[in-house]
Design a protein around this motif. Structure first.
Motif, mmCIF file in Angstrom:
data_model
loop_
_atom_site.group_PDB
_atom_site.id
_atom_site.type_symbol
_atom_site.label_atom_id
_atom_site.label_comp_id
_atom_site.label_asym_id
_atom_site.label_seq_id
_atom_site.Cartn_x
_atom_site.Cartn_y
_atom_site.Cartn_z
ATOM 1 N N ALA A 13 -6.239 3.955 -77.146
ATOM 2 C CA ALA A 13 -5.751 4.044 -78.525
ATOM 3 C C ALA A 13 -6.849 3.735 -79.519
ATOM 4 O O ALA A 13 -6.970 4.388 -80.544
ATOM 5 N N GLU A 14 -7.667 2.713 -79.201
ATOM 6 C CA GLU A 14 -8.678 2.299 -80.194
ATOM 7 C C GLU A 14 -9.978 1.810 -79.583
ATOM 8 O O GLU A 14 -10.935 1.599 -80.299
ATOM 9 N N HIS A 15 -10.051 1.618 -78.272
ATOM 10 C CA HIS A 15 -11.277 1.072 -77.685
ATOM 11 C C HIS A 15 -12.234 2.149 -77.195
ATOM 12 O O HIS A 15 -13.374 1.845 -76.869
ATOM 13 N N GLY A 16 -11.789 3.382 -77.131
ATOM 14 C CA GLY A 16 -12.650 4.450 -76.644
ATOM 15 C C GLY A 16 -12.591 4.575 -75.132
ATOM 16 O O GLY A 16 -11.771 3.946 -74.454
ATOM 17 N N VAL A 67 -0.440 -1.029 -78.122
ATOM 18 C CA VAL A 67 -0.564 -2.412 -77.638
ATOM 19 C C VAL A 67 -1.643 -2.489 -76.566
ATOM 20 O O VAL A 67 -2.019 -1.487 -75.953
ATOM 21 N N HIS A 68 -2.122 -3.690 -76.383
ATOM 22 C CA HIS A 68 -3.037 -3.976 -75.285
ATOM 23 C C HIS A 68 -2.168 -4.463 -74.140
ATOM 24 O O HIS A 68 -1.619 -5.565 -74.180
ATOM 25 N N PHE A 69 -1.992 -3.592 -73.179
ATOM 26 C CA PHE A 69 -1.048 -3.808 -72.081
ATOM 27 C C PHE A 69 -1.877 -4.342 -70.911
ATOM 28 O O PHE A 69 -2.300 -3.597 -70.022
ATOM 29 N N GLY A 92 -0.415 -6.809 -79.736
ATOM 30 C CA GLY A 92 -1.239 -6.055 -80.670
ATOM 31 C C GLY A 92 -0.460 -5.280 -81.701
ATOM 32 O O GLY A 92 0.499 -5.782 -82.282
ATOM 33 N N HIS A 93 -0.901 -4.019 -81.861
ATOM 34 C CA HIS A 93 -0.638 -3.286 -83.090
ATOM 35 C C HIS A 93 0.655 -2.472 -82.999
ATOM 36 O O HIS A 93 0.624 -1.236 -83.003
ATOM 37 N N LEU A 94 1.772 -3.165 -82.928
ATOM 38 C CA LEU A 94 3.065 -2.501 -82.734
ATOM 39 C C LEU A 94 3.324 -1.446 -83.807
ATOM 40 O O LEU A 94 3.832 -0.366 -83.518
HETATM 41 ZN ZN ZN Z 1 -6.689 -4.163 -80.694
#
Ligand code: ZN
Ligand code: 2HG
Length: 478
Positions: free
Chosen positions: A432-435, A392-394, A385-387
């Motif tokens: 980070a971004e999914h809530g 990232v999606h770990f 993902g968004h380095l």
């Molecule tokens: Zn993402």
């Protein structure tokens, strides 16, 4: 106390208010909206209500408040954390904003679009483009994700590096608050310093403080030239080094810098029809890069080419290709954007949407992966993902050959706690971004600082004292 008779009366009132297009109790109509996108969380609801405008939303909220009926707002239902799935007990209404799809205005002069909550992201992209403008937020679910959901989850996606998350693009909001009043905050003023920012409070509130019915969104000039590259390299450190060199060479032109491990490419090639390997050989790590410039500004392709050529020369990069056409660029993007779908097709994983400081991310990926795979024998970490955003999606996949769902049921909580402890130790965020939604709620309650939780609960209690707005999401019970 409420009774079944009162619930029936409420449902009758709502049916009369909304008519057949706006109200259904048919199990076939409800079924798709009772389960989350990942198919992991199931709920139930008494009815699906779909108001046509903000006035109807306010009327629904007022009736529901009087009957103490919980409301679960829904847009495209692509939440990664079951944020739009109703509770299992079923005494709730799904409130879909999908009928509110008007694009009220697109102003190139002001750089603002005013759109209703149910407009899919893709439709906004097209409307902006028709006016020579662009809405600079994109993500894989753009065909179904709606503006209301994107605002309410403060969505991220693949252009945050340059333009920020949804929060940075929301200039104004119209929303129905839990008491049924309408907040008319659409005037997209550049400056407005009247205290608490209700608009920002509603961004990322996951529908727990009210229902977003429309948004005034920032537009930027349309793209004049874009350069899209796929690069193979050995380590996440090399990837971050490349980003810094590109930024130095192209100014602010780099807007996407997405890290993709070999395992993710393999999953896509296996599960997504038509997907083709981007480079001759497989590389342990890859990045997808996009740099853009508006019309009239220098084309970033030349600078990108020079940086990539230098990296190949000095050995910091293993291989690279720059898309020679829009079709090739789209094919490279498709490889990145279908990772989630391919991973889902392969079997459920323990997903973690983590952020740490950008400079710490390469080390976190490498040491975190080693630690998790040593602690949970046979598991396979896929971090993508968004380095460039330090996100990232770990995701931790079940051991090869295991029944993934059974593994997740048995080990999921321990894996989540282990990964999240690593994240907290690195000074990071477990979302980070999914809530937070439902699936991260217990871990959020376990790990959040007391001051943060107390303030959040106080805000919730002040604006939604009956706790009827998307209960069971985001705000842990005290
Ligand atoms: Zn993402
Ligand atoms: C992405 O970046 C999405 O592709 C989904 O945020 C991430 O499936 C995931 O874990």
């Amino acid at each position: 106390m409420t009774s079944a008779i009162e619930d029936t009366r409420l449902l009758d009132d709502l049916a009369a208010l909304l008519g057949p297009r706006g109200f259904t109790r048919d199990p076939a109509d409800l079924a798709p909206w009772l389960v989350d996108w990942r198919g992991r969380v199931r709920g139930a609801a008494l009815a699906l209500v779909s108001p046509a405008d903000a006035r109807q939303v306010a009327a629904v909220v007022t009736l529901a408040a009087a009957a103490e009926m919980p409301l679960v707002p829904q847009g495209g239902n692509t939440s990664m954390v079951a944020g739009a799935t109703p509770p299992a007990h079923g005494r709730a209404l799904i409130l879909s904003l999908r009928r509110m799809r008007a694009i009220r205005s697109v102003s190139a002069a002001d750089g603002v679009a005013i759109v209703e909550a149910g407009v899919p992201l893709q439709a906004l992209h097209e409307a902006a483009e028709a006016e020579g403008m662009r809405f600079p937020l994109s993500l894989a679910a753009k065909g179904s994700a709606t503006i209301g959901g994107l605002v309410s989850t403060n969505a991220g996606g693949t252009q945050v590096l340059r333009f920020g998350p949804m929060r940075a693009l929301v200039l104004g909001l119209e929303a129905v608050l839990p008491d049924g009043s309408v907040f008319n905050g659409l005037s997209a003023l550049r400056k407005d310093n009247r205290g608490y920012d209700l608009r920002q409070l509603l961004c990322g509130a996951e529908g727990t403080l009210g229902l977003v019915t429309a948004a005034a969104l920032r537009l930027v000039p349309a793209i004049g030239a874009r350069a899209v590259a796929w690069v193979g390299l050995d380590t996440p450190e090399a990837a971050l080094g490349l980003l810094r060199r590109l930024e130095a060479a192209t100014g602010a032109a780099v807007e996407s810098f997405e890290l993709v491990p070999a395992d993710a490419v393999d999953l896509v090639l296996r599960h997504i029809p038509g997907a083709r390997a981007p480079l001759r050989k497989s590389h342990r790590w890859n990045v997808l890069i996009e740099a853009t410039a508006p019309k009239g500004a220098p084309d970033p392709a030349e600078a990108m080419q020079a940086v990539l050529a230098a990296g190949l020369e000095d050995g910091s990069l293993a291989d690279a290709v720059i898309a020679a056409s829009e079709t090739q660029a789209e094919a490279l993007w498709a490889l990145r954007e279908t990772i989630s779908e391919a991973e889902r097709a392969d079997g459920v994983a323990a997903k973690h949407d983590v952020a740490v400081p950008v400079s710490a991310m390469p080390g976190f990926i490498t040491s975190g992966r080693a630690a998790v795979e040593a602690r949970f024998t046979g598991t396979r970490v896929i971090a993508f993902g968004h380095l460039g955003d330090g996100n990232v999606h770990f995701n931790v996949r079940a051991p090869a050959g295991a029944d993934a769902a059974a593994w997740l049921a048995e080990e999921g909580a321990a894996v989540n706690a282990y990964v999240h402890d690593l994240v907290v130790a690195a000074g990071g965020s477990i979302s980070a971004e999914h809530g937070i939604g439902q699936t991260k709620l217990a871990e959020y309650a376990r790990l959040a600082e007391p001051a943060r939780l107390a303030a959040q609960r106080a805000i919730k209690a002040a604006l939604d004292p009956r706790g009827l707005m998307n209960p069971g999401k985001l705000v842990p019970l005290a």
